[in-house]
Design a protein around this motif. Structure first.
Motif, PDB file in Angstrom:
ATOM      1  N   LEU A 359       0.831  -1.215   0.000  1.00  0.00           N
ATOM      2  CA  LEU A 359       0.000   0.000   0.000  1.00  0.00           C
ATOM      3  C   LEU A 359       0.864   1.263   0.000  1.00  0.00           C
ATOM      4  O   LEU A 359       0.526   2.260  -0.644  1.00  0.00           O
ATOM      5  CB  LEU A 359      -0.936   0.005   1.210  1.00  0.00           C
ATOM      6  N   ILE A 360       1.975   1.223   0.734  1.00  0.00           N
ATOM      7  CA  ILE A 360       2.877   2.386   0.734  1.00  0.00           C
ATOM      8  C   ILE A 360       3.518   2.548  -0.647  1.00  0.00           C
ATOM      9  O   ILE A 360       3.704   3.676  -1.129  1.00  0.00           O
ATOM     10  CB  ILE A 360       3.951   2.224   1.826  1.00  0.00           C
ATOM     11  N   PHE A 585      11.748   4.765   4.750  1.00  0.00           N
ATOM     12  CA  PHE A 585      10.606   3.855   4.660  1.00  0.00           C
ATOM     13  C   PHE A 585      10.104   3.480   6.052  1.00  0.00           C
ATOM     14  O   PHE A 585       8.889   3.457   6.302  1.00  0.00           O
ATOM     15  CB  PHE A 585      10.999   2.592   3.893  1.00  0.00           C
ATOM     16  N   ASP A 586      11.031   3.176   6.969  1.00  0.00           N
ATOM     17  CA  ASP A 586      10.644   2.822   8.337  1.00  0.00           C
ATOM     18  C   ASP A 586       9.833   3.936   8.989  1.00  0.00           C
ATOM     19  O   ASP A 586       8.829   3.689   9.667  1.00  0.00           O
ATOM     20  CB  ASP A 586      11.886   2.529   9.182  1.00  0.00           C
ATOM     21  N   LYS A 587      10.276   5.160   8.768  1.00  0.00           N
ATOM     22  CA  LYS A 587       9.590   6.312   9.362  1.00  0.00           C
ATOM     23  C   LYS A 587       8.179   6.453   8.815  1.00  0.00           C
ATOM     24  O   LYS A 587       7.216   6.668   9.573  1.00  0.00           O
ATOM     25  CB  LYS A 587      10.406   7.579   9.089  1.00  0.00           C
ATOM     26  N   LYS A 588       8.027   6.314   7.513  1.00  0.00           N
ATOM     27  CA  LYS A 588       6.700   6.446   6.900  1.00  0.00           C
ATOM     28  C   LYS A 588       5.798   5.305   7.323  1.00  0.00           C
ATOM     29  O   LYS A 588       4.610   5.504   7.620  1.00  0.00           O
ATOM     30  CB  LYS A 588       6.828   6.477   5.377  1.00  0.00           C
ATOM     31  N   TYR A 589       6.345   4.091   7.365  1.00  0.00           N
ATOM     32  CA  TYR A 589       5.546   2.925   7.740  1.00  0.00           C
ATOM     33  C   TYR A 589       5.061   3.058   9.185  1.00  0.00           C
ATOM     34  O   TYR A 589       3.891   2.771   9.480  1.00  0.00           O
ATOM     35  CB  TYR A 589       6.382   1.656   7.568  1.00  0.00           C
ATOM     36  N   LYS A 591       4.608   5.767  10.887  1.00  0.00           N
ATOM     37  CA  LYS A 591       3.630   6.846  10.988  1.00  0.00           C
ATOM     38  C   LYS A 591       2.234   6.355  10.607  1.00  0.00           C
ATOM     39  O   LYS A 591       1.235   6.753  11.212  1.00  0.00           O
ATOM     40  CB  LYS A 591       4.048   8.003  10.076  1.00  0.00           C
ATOM     41  N   ILE A 592       2.164   5.464   9.640  1.00  0.00           N
ATOM     42  CA  ILE A 592       0.869   4.956   9.162  1.00  0.00           C
ATOM     43  C   ILE A 592       0.356   3.816  10.031  1.00  0.00           C
ATOM     44  O   ILE A 592      -0.843   3.753  10.351  1.00  0.00           O
ATOM     45  CB  ILE A 592       0.990   4.480   7.698  1.00  0.00           C
ATOM     46  N   TYR A 596       7.065  -0.511  13.543  1.00  0.00           N
ATOM     47  CA  TYR A 596       8.103  -0.584  12.519  1.00  0.00           C
ATOM     48  C   TYR A 596       7.840  -1.778  11.593  1.00  0.00           C
ATOM     49  O   TYR A 596       7.257  -2.776  12.009  1.00  0.00           O
ATOM     50  CB  TYR A 596       9.483  -0.714  13.163  1.00  0.00           C
ATOM     51  N   PRO A 597       8.254  -1.691  10.345  1.00  0.00           N
ATOM     52  CA  PRO A 597       7.929  -2.755   9.374  1.00  0.00           C
ATOM     53  C   PRO A 597       8.707  -4.037   9.616  1.00  0.00           C
ATOM     54  O   PRO A 597       9.871  -4.009  10.023  1.00  0.00           O
ATOM     55  CB  PRO A 597       8.325  -2.127   8.028  1.00  0.00           C
TER      56      PRO A 597
END
Length: 667
Positions: A359-360, A585-589, A591-592, A596-597
């Motif tokens: 999805l990201i 990517f970790d930061k964006k994941y 946040k959503i 952590y991914p």
């Protein structure tokens, strides 16, 4: 406006000349027209049109101009076909009369010269207009005979060789029967079934029937106009006795016309004929057409590059994700609640993590403005069953541009088989199984053998001295070394089964890095190997290497500081450190999703985003795979065609423990 009138005048003149000579008529394709309608309009057969317009077999495109044979030209084509038939019955031994060739769309001088095995000088001498006007569509060339001045029967073996007839396909339309198709092409139902055994019991709409000729080695499917806009076949040219296909190659810094010709083993003239734009400049990032066989031969390792600068504009792409949510099973579970199922079901958690990462990737594609539409389906799969075939059929995914999933190898093969005729790439995101090979199946997980091969390939490029300490219980490693690395010496063991330190030390060489490949779960053997290497460090350059994850190295008995001193090195499918891209990517994941991914989430992003970026390039998906490797957040995608069909990923990271107590990737 000036350009419009000049173009119109040219076509008017061309049409008038054609009608006057009663040879060739031009027809501009309108929306909705089919090859059969056009053939009926001009009272010719589809085969007559295909003779002058080979590319039309791959689909009709609006506003494209077709060459239509008039009465004289049609008769000429018929004579050519008759001559071909007669030549099969009684091969011609010698002919001193010159051959003629009608130039059709996309032909080049190089291709014609190779087809008839004549030199550029001889062809231009026989056709002086070529020097003045160049090669033009509709031009009839005189092909000089090579045998006219030779002793009769000198080249019987060469001239009597029968050249394979070009393949002709027919796309099955609604309400058509084998009988009607056989009558249309002057053949029989038996002949059609012989050439297409798959249709012996039925005749599916849209199926590409081989009517006559030799099927292409590269792609035996001719697409409909809608599919052609998404998947055009790789252009091919007959060169002597083999069929060479072409792929796009991105020009790298410091490359010149000379170096490119040497790299791909063709002359500069041939390279310019394939790519006229090179006459202007050899620019970094330019995509040029080169022989694909030469690419494979000239590049054991693909160039890693970004795909962002080649984004194509135009028709939107269509990509489907087939993910095993198994919603019906969750809803039908009367014992476990959805919450409890999420806690217990590891496969479902893996699926949801992959989906969250995908999805990201989809959101990133929207931000970049990529012209691509995503469809997500529940594949309802287990290891032995799925709803894949029904999903593909009901949603017409055979017309999609790519499919990511399913997860299980057996189900990915079902998907690949279902869309094989339209050559839709099926990206297998998680399977490590080899399975059956399909030409449109892309395995994204490198095989265990390939992971090890990359490690040895790196050590060899460093001109290292390699030896192996392998526990006798590690039968799979011993078998691998025997099959793939049989030149690597094994360190000896003593009679009591312990490692011979004398044997290890005797194999060390000064002036080289001595790579000691250690494969054992025995703590004492590990400690002995490490101690021996540490004692040799004052006199030798040594580095410890493992081929597979080893949990024993995490025990307290094995000092981490010693692994650092020996700069432990290992191959990995994922990048085992936090790069700037991974941090973003970790930061964006987080946040959503407020977490952590996992590795599956990152892989969901990498596989989905890489597939989308390849789809929207100004070349076909398979061409990007053949030409460029990519490096995403954690995963590499370095695809190579397998000997038995399909593609495998050889993108592997080589990691090592650095002296600053961090894990890094070798450069």
């Amino acid at each position: 406006m000036k350009y419009f009138f000049a173009t119109f005048a040219f076509f008017l003149f061309f049409a008038q000349t054609a009608f006057a000579q009663n040879k060739i008529i031009t027809h501009k394709i309108e929306k909705g027209e089919t090859i059969h309608q056009i053939a009926r309009k001009y009272q010719v057969t589809p085969f007559d049109i295909y003779q002058l317009n080979p590319d039309a077999q791959r689909g009709l495109q609006v506003d494209t101009v077709l060459l239509i044979p008039g009465k004289t030209e049609k008769a000429k084509v018929s004579k050519i076909e008759k001559a071909k038939t007669e030549s099969k019955k009684t091969p011609s031994i010698l002919s001193s009369a010159p051959t003629t060739h009608l130039v059709v769309a996309k032909e080049t001088l190089y291709g014609i010269e190779k087809k008839y095995d004549v030199t550029d000088a001889d062809l231009k001498k026989a056709n002086p207009d070529l020097t003045i006007d160049g090669l033009k569509i509709g031009m009839v060339l005189t092909i000089p005979s090579k045998n006219a001045t030779k002793t009769p029967f000198a080249n019987v073996a060469k001239t009597s060789k029968i050249i394979p007839e070009e393949a002709l396909y027919h796309e099955v339309l609604p309400k058509e029967t084998k009988y009607s198709i056989a009558r249309q092409y002057g053949t029989t139902i038996q002949e059609i079934e012989k050439r297409n055994p798959e249709v012996a019991d039925n005749l599916p709409i849209g199926y590409q029937l081989l009517i006559r000729g030799t099927p292409s080695k590269i792609a035996s499917v001719i697409k409909s106009p809608e599919q052609e806009q998404n998947h055009s076949l790789i252009p091919a040219m007959a060169v002597k006795d083999s069929l060479i296909t072409y792929v796009d190659y991105e020009i790298q810094p410091k490359e010149t016309l000379y170096s490119l010709s040497k790299m791909f083993a063709i002359s500069q003239e041939e390279l310019l004929q394939l790519n006229p734009e090179l006459n202007q400049a050899v620019a970094i990032g330019m995509l040029i057409k080169v022989p694909s066989k030469m690419v494979v031969a000239s590049a054991e390792k693909k160039v890693y590059a970004s795909l962002t600068k080649n984004i194509a504009e135009g028709k939107r792409k269509r990509m489907a994700l087939l993910l095993p949510f198994n919603v019906s099973k969750i809803e039908g579970d009367t014992i476990n609640s959805a919450y409890n199922r999420l806690k217990k079901d590891k496969f479902l958690n893996m699926t949801l993590d992959f989906y969250a990462g995908a999805l990201i990737a989809i959101d990133s594609a929207k931000t970049l403005g990529l012209p691509i539409d995503i469809e997500i389906y529940d594949s309802q799969e287990t290891k032995n069953s799925s709803n894949v075939a029904a999903i593909i059929r009901d949603n017409k995914l055979q017309n999609a541009n790519a499919i990511v999933g399913p997860f299980y190898q057996s189900n990915a093969e079902v998907a690949a088989q279902a869309v094989r005729l339209t050559n839709v790439p099926v990206i297998s995101p998680l399977s490590k199984d080899l399975g059956n090979a399909y030409p449109n199946l892309y395995q994204t997980i490198p095989t265990s053998e390939e992971v090890k091969n990359k490690m040895f390939a790196y050590m060899r490029t460093q001109n290292g001295n390699i030896m192996a300490v392998v526990d006798r219980k590690k039968e799979s490693i011993l078998k691998y070394l025997q099959q793939y690395q049989n030149d690597i010496p094994l360190v000896a063991f003593k009679e009591n089964g312990s490692l011979s330190t004398e044997s290890l030390k005797s194999m060390l060489v000064k002036g080289k890095t001595n790579y000691v490949v250690m494969e054992t779960a025995n703590t004492w053997m590990i400690k002995t190997t490490i101690a021996t290497m540490l004692s040799a460090m004052p006199s030798y350059s040594v580095q410890l290497v493992i081929l597979e994850p080893n949990e024993t190295l995490d025990f307290e008995e094995i000092k981490f500081t010693n692994l650092i001193k020996l700069q432990l090195m290992y191959p990995s499918v994922t990048r085992d450190y936090v790069s700037p891209e991974a941090a973003a990517f970790d930061k964006k994941y987080k946040k959503i999703n407020a977490i952590y991914p996992s590795d599956y989430a990152t892989r969901g992003f990498d596989v989905t985003f890489d597939t989308m970026m390849r789809l929207v390039q100004n070349v076909k998906f398979e061409q990007t795979v053949n030409a460029v490797a990519t490096n995403r957040v954690e995963n590499k995608f370095e695809y190579y065609k397998k000997d038995d069909g399909g593609y495998t990923n050889k993108g592997v990271h080589i990691m090592y423990y650095d002296t600053d107590l961090t894990i890094k990737e070798v450069q």
